[in-house]
Design a protein around this motif. Structure first.
Motif, PDB file in Angstrom:
ATOM      1  N   SER A   1     -74.371   3.034  21.686  1.00 33.04           N
ATOM      2  CA  SER A   1     -74.467   3.723  22.342  1.00 33.04           C
ATOM      3  C   SER A   1     -74.175   5.372  22.657  1.00 33.04           C
ATOM      4  O   SER A   1     -72.895   4.850  21.880  1.00 33.04           O
ATOM      5  N   PRO A   2     -74.796   6.253  22.802  1.00 34.04           N
ATOM      6  CA  PRO A   2     -74.206   7.693  23.247  1.00 34.04           C
ATOM      7  C   PRO A   2     -73.178   7.517  23.685  1.00 34.04           C
ATOM      8  O   PRO A   2     -72.842   7.211  24.607  1.00 34.04           O
ATOM      9  N   PRO A   3     -71.817   8.239  22.607  1.00 34.46           N
ATOM     10  CA  PRO A   3     -70.836   8.648  23.289  1.00 34.46           C
ATOM     11  C   PRO A   3     -70.463   9.656  24.415  1.00 34.46           C
ATOM     12  O   PRO A   3     -70.834  10.669  24.132  1.00 34.46           O
ATOM     13  N   SER A   4     -69.441   9.470  25.380  1.00 29.47           N
ATOM     14  CA  SER A   4     -69.377  10.366  26.050  1.00 29.47           C
ATOM     15  C   SER A   4     -67.927  11.120  25.965  1.00 29.47           C
ATOM     16  O   SER A   4     -67.467  10.396  25.003  1.00 29.47           O
ATOM     17  N   SER A   5     -67.160  12.046  26.821  1.00 30.71           N
ATOM     18  CA  SER A   5     -66.352  12.383  26.009  1.00 30.71           C
ATOM     19  C   SER A   5     -64.943  11.588  26.302  1.00 30.71           C
ATOM     20  O   SER A   5     -63.759  11.511  25.886  1.00 30.71           O
ATOM     21  N   SER A   6     -65.302  10.765  26.762  1.00 24.56           N
ATOM     22  CA  SER A   6     -63.845   9.239  27.691  1.00 24.56           C
ATOM     23  C   SER A   6     -64.671   7.989  26.625  1.00 24.56           C
ATOM     24  O   SER A   6     -63.537   8.196  25.574  1.00 24.56           O
ATOM     25  N   THR A   7     -65.389   7.756  26.273  1.00 26.96           N
ATOM     26  CA  THR A   7     -65.741   6.705  25.230  1.00 26.96           C
ATOM     27  C   THR A   7     -65.395   6.858  23.703  1.00 26.96           C
ATOM     28  O   THR A   7     -65.086   6.402  22.836  1.00 26.96           O
ATOM     29  N   ALA A   8     -65.917   8.340  23.113  1.00 18.78           N
ATOM     30  CA  ALA A   8     -65.598   8.948  21.712  1.00 18.78           C
ATOM     31  C   ALA A   8     -63.481   9.149  21.927  1.00 18.78           C
ATOM     32  O   ALA A   8     -63.480   9.411  20.067  1.00 18.78           O
ATOM     33  N   ARG A   9     -63.353   8.986  22.957  1.00 20.33           N
ATOM     34  CA  ARG A   9     -61.798   9.149  21.953  1.00 20.33           C
ATOM     35  C   ARG A   9     -60.975   7.478  21.314  1.00 20.33           C
ATOM     36  O   ARG A   9     -60.716   6.863  21.891  1.00 20.33           O
ATOM     37  N   ILE A  10     -61.003   7.753  20.648  1.00 22.36           N
ATOM     38  CA  ILE A  10     -59.988   6.762  19.477  1.00 22.36           C
ATOM     39  C   ILE A  10     -58.452   5.899  19.664  1.00 22.36           C
ATOM     40  O   ILE A  10     -58.024   7.124  19.761  1.00 22.36           O
ATOM     41  N   HIS A  11     -58.128   4.943  19.685  1.00 18.18           N
ATOM     42  CA  HIS A  11     -57.019   5.107  20.553  1.00 18.18           C
ATOM     43  C   HIS A  11     -56.192   3.844  19.471  1.00 18.18           C
ATOM     44  O   HIS A  11     -57.367   3.286  18.735  1.00 18.18           O
ATOM     45  N   ALA A  12     -54.879   4.139  18.731  1.00 19.20           N
ATOM     46  CA  ALA A  12     -54.400   3.170  18.138  1.00 19.20           C
ATOM     47  C   ALA A  12     -55.036   1.593  17.672  1.00 19.20           C
ATOM     48  O   ALA A  12     -54.934   1.115  19.233  1.00 19.20           O
ATOM     49  N   GLY A  13     -54.895   1.261  16.363  1.00 18.74           N
ATOM     50  CA  GLY A  13     -55.636   0.089  16.399  1.00 18.74           C
ATOM     51  C   GLY A  13     -54.005  -0.941  16.356  1.00 18.74           C
ATOM     52  O   GLY A  13     -53.210   0.144  16.251  1.00 18.74           O
ATOM     53  N   PRO A  14     -54.083  -1.907  15.698  1.00 17.16           N
ATOM     54  CA  PRO A  14     -52.841  -2.884  16.086  1.00 17.16           C
ATOM     55  C   PRO A  14     -51.762  -2.618  14.753  1.00 17.16           C
ATOM     56  O   PRO A  14     -50.800  -2.562  14.681  1.00 17.16           O
ATOM     57  N   VAL A  15     -52.484  -2.332  13.986  1.00 18.74           N
ATOM     58  CA  VAL A  15     -51.897  -2.105  12.180  1.00 18.74           C
ATOM     59  C   VAL A  15     -50.876  -0.015  12.680  1.00 18.74           C
ATOM     60  O   VAL A  15     -50.055   0.035  12.768  1.00 18.74           O
ATOM     61  N   GLU A  16     -51.905   0.478  12.853  1.00 22.14           N
ATOM     62  CA  GLU A  16     -51.185   2.183  13.339  1.00 22.14           C
ATOM     63  C   GLU A  16     -49.786   1.826  14.507  1.00 22.14           C
ATOM     64  O   GLU A  16     -49.225   2.471  14.329  1.00 22.14           O
ATOM     65  N   THR A  17     -49.960   1.148  16.408  1.00 24.96           N
ATOM     66  CA  THR A  17     -49.571   0.753  16.725  1.00 24.96           C
ATOM     67  C   THR A  17     -48.506   0.034  16.219  1.00 24.96           C
ATOM     68  O   THR A  17     -47.306   0.557  16.921  1.00 24.96           O
ATOM     69  N   THR A  18     -48.106  -0.280  15.847  1.00 20.17           N
ATOM     70  CA  THR A  18     -46.259  -1.343  15.060  1.00 20.17           C
ATOM     71  C   THR A  18     -46.091   0.084  13.778  1.00 20.17           C
ATOM     72  O   THR A  18     -45.003  -0.183  13.756  1.00 20.17           O
TER      73      THR A  18
END
Length: 764
Positions: free
Chosen positions: A35-52
């Motif tokens: 799906s084509p990303p929008s400005s909000s859906t394109a943002r990547i949040h930290a995954g479990p390993v990065e969060t830890t």
């Protein structure tokens, strides 16, 4: 089998490469990969390993301070950081990233309140106006207690614990803001490594196992996005983890091969330079095994005497020879007729003192004070011969008077006995060697005055160096103790006033003369109407009791820090900041110059030596005046460095033609706050740019021209025309910049996010 069925990429009629039916990535909002990303859906949040990894990062690096702070801070700081990380993870499931960071900040304030001012807060954690003020005072006291600490490791309790927990909260909040809300994990790693400066500032060695957790957590935080992505798409993650292990091992090996901080010739940064105390802090404890951390010279008080002559002033007596050296005892309030015994023996004088804003536990008086008009909030401490002052008293402009006498000249000292102070003959078992040395300096038939002169002669005969750089046993809380350090001083004959005073006092006790150590001030510098005393005039000397003469000052520090050669010596004593010698007083007082102070002030940078006389025709450079400008220019350059690097990247990319221009647009999109995965297709990038520039059709058309030119260049083996897309790239980059809020635009200019995340170039 069709491309849609296999989940592979296909190229539509528009030339846009679109990935179909790709797996979702951990932590990514929006539709599946096709799906084509929008400005909000394109943002990547930290995954479990990065969060830890980001959650444990502050504690991992705080562990490196173990040589300075011990581990008493661990449980409360760990509780604060982990609860903040858990609250952040839960908050981000239901609210925007920046709002979640605000929730984390509120939780951190609760932890700071609970450790610094629970009695003034609601339920012990909810701040009130009263608790906010108390918290700020407690944290300030804790910071100053760390910055002016006598020895390491520092006992972490009370205000120090509040300061350390507050530091852990600030680190955790900074990591959350940079690593999660703003998605700048590399900068978050640098921020979390700030505790490493603490042992360096104290010139303490860092065991490798203290550096290992921070190095491992930092390496994991940087590699975590790749690990999260590999796990999400089913690819192996052992390789990135192995890389993390190698990076951590290499980082942890640095302390093993790097020289000790105190062996490096460079003047390392100190806490004094980072956290300058608003007022001087005067503490009278002494550490025989540590280097002198001389503070910047700051005025403590001014004074005048009734006879117009300079004088040394007493601050505190250290009467007990404890396990680590001379120390004060529990205060005993009293109001004797004669404050210091023997103060009535000699020519009387009156001292008038006007204090500057300082933090101190006692006020300056004559060395042999007879009486004092104690100001409100002050009382006499009979056990330590000190005019104690309560911590709440404002010293700025405080005036008081006291009377007393000066110590007699040792050459004219008369007295055969020393009675009434037998407790001041005691030395601990660890000082047995020094006791035996003192005993060997005298004979059984000697009178008290002759014994004093014998010890003084030993401490002033031969070469004795004044030095503030030490490597004695017991240094910085290592193995050994103060008496072992003092034995090392007597062997090397190199130290500063606390060593000379303590050694003289111990030798006097060994010689059968009651003795103690006094902490006070040298006479200071002459000013109109009196003299001025600064933090660098703080000094220590020994006192001996002789019947009929009272307490007599026994000064053995070479030149009292003037840099003059010691008696009968042929070597120059060392002093980093000499000042002109004051006029001599009729009694043998030390020169009013700087001496090694027993204060706990951090090390100040050595004063640059004065430039020599310029040769004829040469232009002399005033480096002292030029230094602030050079430092300022260096700071400006450092702040501008990310922007300069980013400009250089843009110039290099545009030289590569259309593919480089498309690569630059991807970087500009990242700077504008839209994060795309490394595998994003040109179509996804184009869609993200279009979403950001929905109201600017001219910029969208320019972006489309750059994309088409880049795709043609990829499939065209011919030469690439330079400059063909430069105008379009700059047009789109400016439009993306304008699409941000002003605060974000300023931040992305100063710290471009594209510098700290990989934007892979289009195949050329």
């Amino acid at each position: 089998m069709s491309a849609a069925a296999t989940g592979r990429a296909s190229t539509g009629s528009s030339g846009v490469t679109v990935a179909r039916d790709g797996p979702r990535r951990w932590g990514r909002g929006g539709d599946p990969k096709g799906s084509p990303p929008s400005s909000s859906t394109a943002r990547i949040h930290a995954g479990p390993v990065e969060t830890t990894a980001l959650a444990v990062l502050p504690i991992a690096w705080l562990w490196s301070t173990g040589t300075v702070l011990g581990d008493g801070w661990l449980l409360p700081a760990l509780g604060a950081v982990l609860t903040m990380a858990l609250a952040a993870a839960l908050a981000r499931t239901i609210m925007p990233a920046f709002v979640a960071t605000g929730v984390v900040a509120l939780l951190g304030v609760g932890w700071i309140t609970a450790t610094s001012a629970p009695d003034e807060a609601l339920l012990g954690v909810i701040p009130t106006p009263e608790s906010a003020g108390a918290s700020m005072r407690a944290i300030g006291e804790g910071v100053q207690a760390i910055a002016w600490a006598l020895r390491t490791p520092i006992e972490v309790e009370g205000a120090v614990l509040a300061a350390v927990v507050a530091g852990a909260v600030v680190l955790a909040l900074g990591v959350d803001l940079l690593g999660h809300a703003m998605r700048l994990p590399a900068i978050a790693v640098l921020l979390a490594a700030a505790p490493l400066l603490l042992p360096i500032a104290f010139r303490a060695d860092i065991p490798w196992w203290h550096a290992l957790p921070g190095a491992a957590a930092a390496a994991l935080a940087l590699a975590a996005p790749a690990i999260d992505e590999r796990v999400a798409i089913g690819r192996g993650w052992l390789a990135p983890v192995a890389l993390v292990g190698v990076a951590a091992a290499l980082a942890a090996a640095v302390p093993l091969v790097a020289p000790s901080p105190r062996d490096v010739a460079l003047d390392l940064p100190t806490l004094e330079e980072l956290l300058r105390s608003p007022t001087p802090v005067l503490q009278t404890d002494i550490d025989l095994g540590d280097e002198l951390r001389r503070p910047e010279a700051r005025q403590v008080f001014t004074y005048s005497t009734s006879d117009g002559l300079p004088t040394v002033t007493r601050l505190m007596t250290l009467p007990e020879a404890g396990e680590d050296g001379f120390r004060q005892v529990a205060p005993t309030a009293g109001d004797p007729d004669l404050l210091v015994e023997g103060a009535d023996l000699g020519a009387p004088m009156q001292l008038t003192v006007r204090m500057s804003p300082v933090r101190a536990e006692s006020l300056p008086t004559p060395e042999r004070v007879a009486g004092a008009t104690a100001p409100e909030g002050a009382h006499w401490d009979d056990a330590n011969d000190a005019l104690r002052i309560e911590g709440s008293v404002d010293t700025d402009g405080l005036e008081f008077t006291s009377s007393g006498t000066r110590s007699p000249d040792l050459a004219s000292l008369v007295g055969d006995s020393s009675t009434g102070h037998e407790e001041l003959l005691l030395l601990p078992e660890r000082a047995q060697g020094i006791r035996e040395l003192g005993s060997s300096l005298v004979t059984e038939g000697m009178g008290a005055a002759d014994r004093v002169r014998a010890v003084h002669a030993y401490m002033t005969t031969g070469v004795w160096d004044y030095s503030e750089q030490l490597d004695l046993p017991g240094f910085a809380g290592a193995s050994g103790d103060g008496w072992e350090a003092l034995e090392g001083f007597l062997e090397t004959r190199s130290g500063y006033c606390v060593h000379y005073a303590s050694a003289t006092g111990a030798l006097l006790r060994g010689a059968g003369v009651p003795a103690r150590v006094v902490v006070g001030f040298l006479p200071g510098d002459e000013i109109a109407g009196g003299r001025s005393v600064t933090t660098n005039h703080m000094h220590a000397w020994a006192e001996a009791w002789v019947d009929g003469a009272g307490w007599v000052r026994v000064e053995t520090t070479p030149g009292a820090g003037t840099g003059q050669a010691s008696p009968e010596g042929d070597e120059q004593t060392q002093e980093p900041t000499p000042t002109p010698t004051e006029s001599a007083a009729p009694t043998p007082t030390p020169s009013a110059t700087q001496s090694a102070a027993p204060t706990t002030a951090p090390t100040a940078s050595p004063t640059p030596s004065s430039p020599g006389v310029a040769e004829p025709g040469a232009t002399a450079i005033d480096w002292a005046a030029l230094r602030p400008w050079l430092i300022g220019a260096g700071l400006v350059l450092l702040l501008a460095l990310p922007w300069l690097v980013r400009r250089g990247q843009r110039a290099v990319r545009l030289r590569r033609g259309a593919p480089g221009g498309w690569h630059e647009l991807r970087a500009a999109l990242a700077d504008a706050g839209t994060r795309l995965p490394a595998s994003a297709t040109p179509g996804e990038v184009q869609a993200a740019i279009g979403a950001r520039l929905a109201d600017d059709p001219q910029a969208r058309s320019a972006a489309d021209r750059v994309r088409l030119a880049a795709e043609r260049a990829v499939f065209d083996a011919g030469p690439r025309e330079r400059g063909a897309v430069d105008a379009d790239v700059r047009l789109v980059a400016r439009a993306l910049g304008r699409s941000q809020p002003l605060w974000r635009r300023v931040l992305s200019t100063a710290l471009p996010p594209s510098l700290v995340r990989v934007v892979p170039p289009i195949d050329e």
